[in-house]
Motif scaffolding. Structure first.
Motif: not given
Lengths: 110, 115
Positions: A82-96, B100-107
């Motif tokens: 589990d040693s890793a970096s954990y990233l938080c990301a937000v979808n803040a609009g309707n442009n995905r 846009g509630n689907q996760p992005q999958h990465f290479g």
């Protein structure tokens, strides 16, 4: 502006529980994602929250409070992998597009 | 198995040279993205595309160009105008559903270095 805050580093012991927090200030909200990224590798999707509450997935759980602009990722029964970096990301609009935090580097010690 | 393939894994660029990073997906995803990641920094969006023959600039598009001639492919060209191209480049894709509630999958990423 749009902003996501996470602690830079955390340390925990194998077998323990750790909580990684994420706070966000964004103009809109269409969901929050957690990703795991091992050093030198690509991020992998862990969880998604769009409604308030706790989502549980095995050893990992993620919580969201939209009114507080706050989420956490809970890791139970920690393992060395589990040693890793954990990233938080937000979808803040309707442009995905996602707004990404800088990530929290977690070190799990024996 | 479905997935996203980035090539090459490592790439070296000479000063003044353009280089193209490949990204192919067989997940039938509509949206594709290019990110740059520098040490100690988060993911920064370079370009994204939600449909064939259309793409939008992200936050750091200067010095980069893309094309989306096929649904499966979204190559990124790092031009000589990009003065600091050394970074880890990640391609991602996602389904488009609702807002846009689907996760992005990465290479697996491409590491670009300057010679």
């Amino acid at each position: 502006g749009q902003n996501i805050d996470q602690p830079t580093e955390m340390t925990a012991t194998e077998g323990a529980i750790v909580q990684i927090n994420c706070t966000y200030q964004t103009s809109g909200f269409n969901g929050l994602f957690w990703y795991q990224q091992h050093a030198g590798e690509a991020p992998t999707f862990l969880s998604y929250n769009v409604l308030d509450g706790l989502e549980e997935k095995g050893r990992f759980s993620s919580f969201l409070s939209r009114s507080k602009g706050y989420s956490y990722l809970l890791l139970k029964e920690l393992q060395m992998k589990d040693s890793a970096s954990y990233l938080c990301a937000v979808n803040a609009g309707n442009n995905r597009k996602l707004i990404w935090g800088l990530g929290t580097s977690l070190a799990v010690n024996p | 198995d479905g997935g996203i393939t980035q090539s090459p894994k490592y790439l070296f660029r000479k000063e003044g040279q353009n280089v193209t990073l490949s990204c192919e997906q067989n997940l039938n995803h509509d949206a594709m993205y290019w990110y740059r990641q520098d040490p100690g920094q988060g993911l920064r969006l370079i370009y994204y595309s939600q449909i064939v023959n259309d793409f939008q600039k992200g936050d750091i598009a200067e010095g980069y160009s893309v094309s989306r001639e096929k649904k499966e492919s979204f190559p990124l060209t790092v031009t000589s105008a990009q003065k600091n191209p050394t970074a880890f480049y990640l391609c991602a894709s996602s389904i488009i559903v609702g807002v846009g509630n689907q996760p992005q999958h990465f290479g697996d990423g491409t590491r670009l270095s300057i010679l």
